[in-house]
Structure formats: structure tokens, C-alpha cells
Scaffold this motif. Structure first.
Motif, short mmCIF file in Angstrom:
data_model
loop_
_atom_site.label_atom_id
_atom_site.label_comp_id
_atom_site.label_asym_id
_atom_site.label_seq_id
_atom_site.Cartn_x
_atom_site.Cartn_y
_atom_site.Cartn_z
N HIS A 213 0.87 -1.18 0.00
CA HIS A 213 0.00 0.00 0.00
C HIS A 213 0.90 1.22 0.00
N ARG A 214 0.86 1.99 -1.09
CA ARG A 214 1.74 3.15 -1.26
C ARG A 214 0.90 4.31 -1.74
N GLY A 215 0.62 5.27 -0.84
CA GLY A 215 -0.40 6.22 -1.19
C GLY A 215 -0.14 7.67 -0.85
N ILE A 216 -0.99 8.51 -1.46
CA ILE A 216 -1.12 9.93 -1.15
C ILE A 216 -2.53 10.16 -0.64
N ASN A 217 -2.65 10.89 0.47
CA ASN A 217 -3.94 11.28 1.01
C ASN A 217 -4.14 12.77 0.73
N LEU A 218 -5.19 13.09 0.00
CA LEU A 218 -5.49 14.49 -0.33
C LEU A 218 -6.81 14.90 0.29
N ASP A 219 -6.76 15.95 1.10
CA ASP A 219 -7.93 16.55 1.74
C ASP A 219 -8.53 17.56 0.77
N VAL A 220 -9.75 17.28 0.31
CA VAL A 220 -10.42 18.17 -0.64
C VAL A 220 -11.63 18.85 0.00
N ALA A 221 -11.68 18.87 1.32
CA ALA A 221 -12.80 19.48 2.04
C ALA A 221 -12.42 20.83 2.65
N ARG A 222 -11.20 20.95 3.20
CA ARG A 222 -10.80 22.25 3.75
C ARG A 222 -10.63 23.28 2.65
N ASN A 223 -10.07 22.86 1.53
CA ASN A 223 -10.05 23.66 0.32
C ASN A 223 -10.57 22.80 -0.82
N TYR A 224 -11.20 23.45 -1.79
CA TYR A 224 -11.75 22.73 -2.93
C TYR A 224 -10.70 22.63 -4.03
N PHE A 225 -10.61 21.43 -4.62
CA PHE A 225 -9.71 21.20 -5.74
C PHE A 225 -10.53 20.71 -6.93
N SER A 226 -10.23 21.25 -8.08
CA SER A 226 -10.96 20.85 -9.27
C SER A 226 -10.62 19.41 -9.66
N ILE A 227 -11.43 18.85 -10.53
CA ILE A 227 -11.17 17.51 -11.04
C ILE A 227 -9.79 17.45 -11.69
N LYS A 228 -9.42 18.49 -12.44
CA LYS A 228 -8.11 18.51 -13.09
C LYS A 228 -6.99 18.51 -12.06
N ASP A 229 -7.17 19.23 -10.95
CA ASP A 229 -6.15 19.22 -9.89
C ASP A 229 -5.98 17.81 -9.33
#
Length: 603
Positions: A213-229
Motif C-alpha cells: 500500500h503506497r499512497g497519497i492522502n489528499l484533503d479536498v474538504a478544507r479547500n476545494y480542488f478541481s477535477i483537473k487538480d
């Protein structure tokens, strides 16, 4: 001439395969690759009937239509609906296309990794790679694009002969995807427009990841990130051979995920109309990740970090937005937690899960139910409990988690929780539950000591948001004592610190198998689309190598940062060429001149 990869690296070339392969030999012969080079591949049952893929126009992109992607092959157009994960064949097809795009359109001239008097290879009398042969040696397991940890073999072998023949073999389609990524890293762009070349032939590589398991966790609730991001972040993770993308999609501050059965959640909980992820967006993201051998894992954090639900369902949330002494009831404003003994909460979660989990199942084997930073004081404001006593709260929390995890299992998914549910609340969790650790190596050791599979991610090393200073405003009454206004996990965790972390350091040898791997975390209090790329990359790449190659080298020593620096600098250039705004590692003088930027170096 064959050269066994030895360190420190030659000053004239970074030899950047990132993450570093398990076994790697190379020569010093220059070979060129043409856009007309054919890729031929066969599955386990197709040996002898190779499928030829010359330089065709194959474009993978999403459209605005529901669950639809248009795939273009020459003049033919066909519609792909995102109701299920891709097949192994589709993943290889996309990986071949992506490899060509990377080599010919997203490459770079490596001047930063040679002395000033460096001369590029001559474009006269070129020897070209004739064919790239790709072969899957075994039938893919069921669920190749949404595996449980350890169920897919990601190993691969790559051979490039001095005469220009290339073979990439693997035991699974995902292994082929990883091998094709490595293949692209052998090539450089020529400044004279002469195409792409490798100065490393012949090449022999065998590679296999250390962690599952090798991952990145991205929080998209505190700031909004577009689908492209988000897609761009998935692209970078895949290019670093990561295989998990953890989407922390809701939190106290906003609820951007649209739930058709509960449309009011995002209608009132999003920061503003339009800053949401539609069901089509969500399906497309999951498919987009799985096409690259990356499993998207969705997290709905609960029972804490749920204040945004109160904007549409105030009856479900206790201790909502208490001011001014909010820090008595939660880790950050606005406070609020799901009530712990409410049938309305039970009904709400049943409705939420019935809508969401079937849309997760086609693309993942996991679902993350959160469970971090639940403040017991919040239940003093919970009219279904009216207590902060652990003896009262613990059985209620056990019932809450049991109910949630029963629903997750009933949907065909495996639950993941944050460490507090096991260690702070002392809950009894199912043997299948994966426990994600973030607070300390001691906590990780405690998790595996209880027999649970674990994910590492000590915030002192792998929290990529740390060191930006306080995002909270400091009242003058406490300003002096808060100076110099550092955040709780300062200082900034540079790539060397992230690279130095060994997830297994605190774990007994007989429990190593329980550490599935880990994740680097990008919490978004001070990160938005403007600085997203440079906040994650290339520090995330340092984490990726630890998880793929291990924190120790073949001799059992900590991996050399002197070796890693020029390779990571080159990986950074490759990410930039692919449209990722990654930060630089060193100035060109250091990468051009070899050992001159070493502190304490003794030749």
C-alpha cells in the motif's frame, strides 16, 4: 559495456530510475526511439499472437457526459461508460499510450545533470529501438484494478539489448504498467529536435515493491480542488509507482461530495454552488485512477469532523460551532460531531451508505470511515448522551463503529479507520479492519501488536502540510506566548526527513507483514490549487521510494541521501515535463558538478 549500478553516482549522469529498482544494470551505449516504434504485447494465453500497436492516435480523456469517456483510435470513436473498473488489457493499452506521450511530448533535455562542456549524443548514424515487446505471464486475478493489499503482483522485468530490442514482462497487467513507467525514465529529449534517446543501453532491471500500500492522502474538504487538480495529483502518484489515492472528501468545513439520496448535504454543505463533485465526477475520478493502477480509497470521516452536516441536518450534530472556547470540544473549528446514541443518525448513515458504497464498490475494495480526533467533551453537548465519561461513551462508540462497519462489509468493502478508534477508544475491531496510524511509531507498534494490519504515516515525517505556521489567528492576549506562531507539527518536513523515515523501525520483525505500507498526507488548511503541486512534490516522491524500495538498501543501511538527491532532482524534472509544478531539490550547479555541494564529504 555493462555497468552495475553503484553509488555514489557518476557526476555525468543521474541514472534516475525513481523509485530505485531492486536490481539494475546498465551500459553506456546510446540508442534512439522513434514515434514509429511498435509496441507488441500479449497476455498469458496469447503468446505467439502478439498484438501490434504502432504509433496510433489513442486519446484518453473525460467528457462532461455522465460516466462517459470518448476513446479515439484513428477515425473511430467509441464510448466507455464508467460503471466498472477497467480490465487489465485496457490498463496496458492506456499505459502504452501514456509511455509514448511521456517519451515524445513530456520529456526534457538533461543539461542540468552534466558539466558545462557536455555535448549531447550525435544524431548521426543512429541505432533505433526496433520493437518493444510487452508480455503478461499470468492471467490477472479478479479485481485487478481494485485489489486488496497483496493480491496483485506488481513486479516486472525490463531488458533493453544493445541492438535495440526491448522486453517488458510481468505477472500482472499492473506490473506491466509499472514497467512502462520505468521504461520512460530511460529516455531524454534531444535539444536539436532529434527525438528521444537513452545513453544507458544495454539495460537489465528486475523490480518489485517492498510495501503493498503506497499512497497519497489528499484533503479536498478544507479547500476545494478541481477535477483537473485531482487528476494531476493521481498522474504524479502513478508516475512515482504509488498504487493508492486516499480521497479525504468531507470534513467539518465543507461537504463537497454530492449524494443523490441526500442532495441537501452538498447543496448546503459545499462552500458555494459548483464547488462540488457530482456522481459523474466521482465515478470518472475512480476510473481515471484505476486505469493507471491506482486504487482510489474514499473517506467519509466520522463521527468527528462532521460539522458540515449540521448545515442541512442540525438535529444530527452535537456541539456545533461552539464559540469562543471551541478548542474544548474539537481540534479545529467549526466543532461538531455526529450524535452517538441517536436513531436519526443511524437512519441517516444507512441512507448515506446505501447511496455511496455501491458507487465505490466497482472501483475499490476499501472504504475509510475515519474516526480521528473525536473529542469526548463534545458529548456533553449531545442530548442523546449528556456525558463525557469514557465508561458511558465507549460502548456507544463500539455500537456506532460496529454498525458502520457491518454496512461497509455488507456492501462488499473492507473498512479502514484512524488509529484512535483502536488505541484511544479501545474498541474491538474486526480482524479485517485496516488501522491507519498517524501520531507516532509507538502507535504503529501498538496496532500491529493487537494483530491488525496497519498503514504508517507518522505526522513528524509524512505530513506534508506541516511547517507553514499557524493558520489560526492569535489573539493579542496570547500572542507573546504563541510566538513565533508555528503550527503543531512544525518545522517544515523537507524531503530528506521524509526520505529518512523507516515505517518498520518500531515494528518487530515477526510483525513486519502487518504493515501494509503507508501514505503521505496533504491536509489542506493552507493548501489550495495554487500551491498544491509544490506542497506534495517531490517530497511525495521521497515517500514513494521508501514505500516501493524500502528505507534500507541491499546492505541493510539507511538509503543514501547523497545518492538520492541527483536522482530526485531528475525525477522532479520529469514531473515538471509532465505538467506537475514540483519544487526543485538543488540548483543546477550542484547537479552539474557532482560532489561539490556535499557537506562533510570525504572522498
Amino acid at each position: 559495456m555493462i555497468i552495475l549500478l553503484l553509488f555514489p553516482l557518476l557526476t555525468s549522469l543521474a541514472l534516475a530510475i525513481w523509485p530505485i529498482p531492486k536490481e539494475y544494470k546498465h551500459g553506456d551505449t546510446v540508442l534512439w526511439i522513434s514515434k514509429d516504434t511498435s509496441f507488441e504485447w500479449a497476455g498469458a494465453g496469447d503468446v505467439g499472437t502478439l498484438k501490434v500497436q504502432p504509433s496510433r492516435n489513442f486519446d484518453f480523456r473525460t467528457t462532461s457526459n455522465a460516466h462517459v469517456t470518448i476513446q479515439v483510435e484513428g477515425n473511430r470513436r467509441r464510448v466507455k461508460r464508467y460503471s466498472e473498473a477497467p480490465t487489465g488489457d485496457e490498463m496496458i493499452d492506456q499505459a502504452i499510450y501514456s509511455a509514448k506521450q511521456t517519451i515524445f511530448k513530456k520529456n526534457f533535455v538533461p543539461w542540468k545533470f552534466h558539466p558545462r562542456n557536455w555535448t549531447e549524443p550525435s544524431t548521426e548514424n543512429r541505432t533505433y529501438i526496433s520493437t518493444v515487446t510487452v508480455q503478461v505471464l499470468q492471467d490477472d486475478p479478479e479485481g485487478i484494478a481494485k485489489p486488496l493489499a497483496g493480491t496483485v503482483d506488481e513486479s516486472y522485468a525490463l531488458e533493453l539489448s544493445e541492438g535495440g530490442n526491448v522486453s517488458i514482462t510481468a505477472n500482472s497487467s499492473v506490473g506491466i504498467v509499472r514497467g512502462l513507467v520505468t521504461f520512460t525514465q530511460l529516455f531524454y529529449k534531444h535539444s536539436g529536435g532529434g527525438g528521444a534517446y537513452t545513453p544507458l543501453a544495454p539495460v537489465t532491471i528486475f523490480d518489485v515493491p517492498v510495501f503493498q500500500h503506497r499512497g497519497i492522502n489528499l484533503d479536498v474538504a478544507r479547500n476545494y480542488f478541481s477535477i483537473k487538480d485531482i487528476e494531476r495529483t493521481i498522474d504524479a502518484a502513478a508516475y512515482n509507482k504509488m498504487n493508492r489515492f486516499h480521497l479525504h472528501v468531507t470534513d467539518a468545513q465543507s461537504w463537497p461530495l454530492e449524494i443523490p439520496a441526500l442532495p441537501e448535504l452538498s447543496a448546503k454543505g459545499a462552500y458555494r454552488p459548483g464547488l462540488t463533485y457530482t456522481p459523474d465526477d466521482f465515478a470518472n475520478l475512480q476510473y481515471y485512477a484505476s486505469m493507471q493502477g491506482v486504487e482510489l480509497i474514499t473517506e467519509i470521516d466520522m463521527p468527528g469532523h462532521t460539522s458540515s452536516i449540521a448545515l442541512s441536518h442540525p438535529e444530527l450534530i452535537a456541539a456545533y460551532n461552539i464559540q469562543p472556547d471551541w478548542d474544548t470540544y474539537c481540534a479545529e473549528p467549526p466543532c461538531g460531531t455526529l450524535k452517538l446514541n441517536s436513531t436519526k443518525v443511524t437512519d441517516f448513515l444507512q441512507q448515506l451508505f446505501n447511496d455511496l458504497l455501491p458507487r465505490v464498490l466497482p472501483f475499490s475494495s476499501y472504504f475509510h470511515t475515519g474516526g480521528d480526533e473525536v473529542n469526548k467533551n463534545a458529548y456533553l453537548k449531545d442530548d442523546s448522551v449528556n456525558s463525557s465519561e469514557p465508561a458511558i461513551l465507549q460502548p456507544l462508540m463500539q455500537k456506532f463503529i460496529d454498525s458502520n462497519h457491518d454496512q461497509v462489509r455488507a456492501a462488499g468493502l473492507t473498512p479502514i479507520v484512524w488509529e484512535e478508534m483502536l488505541l484511544d477508544w479501545n474498541l474491538t475491531l474486526g480482524a479485517d479492519v485496516v488501522v491507519q496510524s498517524w501520531q507516532s511509531d509507538k502507535a504503529l507498534a501498538q496496532i500491529v501488536a493487537k494483530g491488525h494490519k496497519a498503514l504508517a504515516g507518522n505526522y513528524n515525517y509524512w505530513y506534508l502540510d506541516c511547517g507553514k505556521g499557524q493558520w489560526l489567528n492569535i489573539d493579542p492576549s496570547i500572542s507573546a506566548s504563541s510566538y513565533p506562531y508555528e503550527d503543531y507539527c512544525a518545522p517544515f518536513h523537507n524531503w530528506r526527513l521524509a526520505y529518512a523515515y523507516d515505517p518498520l523501525a518500531s515494528v518487530p520483525n515477526d510483525a513486519h507483514h502487518l504493515v501494509l505500507g503507508g501514505e503521505a498526507h496533504m491536509w489542506a488548511e493552507q493548501t489550495d490549487p495554487i500551491n498544491l503541486d509544490r506542497m506534495i512534490w517531490p517530497r511525495g516522491s521521497a515517500v514513494a521510494e521508501v514505500l516501493w524500495s524500502g528505507a534500507k538498501d541491499a546492505q541493510g543501511r539507511n538509503r543514501s541521501q547523497i545518492d538520492a538527491a541527483p536522482r530526485l532532482s531528475e525525477m522532479r524534472e520529469r514531473l515538471v515535463a509532465r505538467g506537475i509544478g514540483a519544487e526543485p531539490i538543488q540548483m543546477p550547479y550542484c547537479t552539474m558538478e557532482g560532489m561539490v555541494c556535499q557537506l562533510g564529504y570525504q572522498p
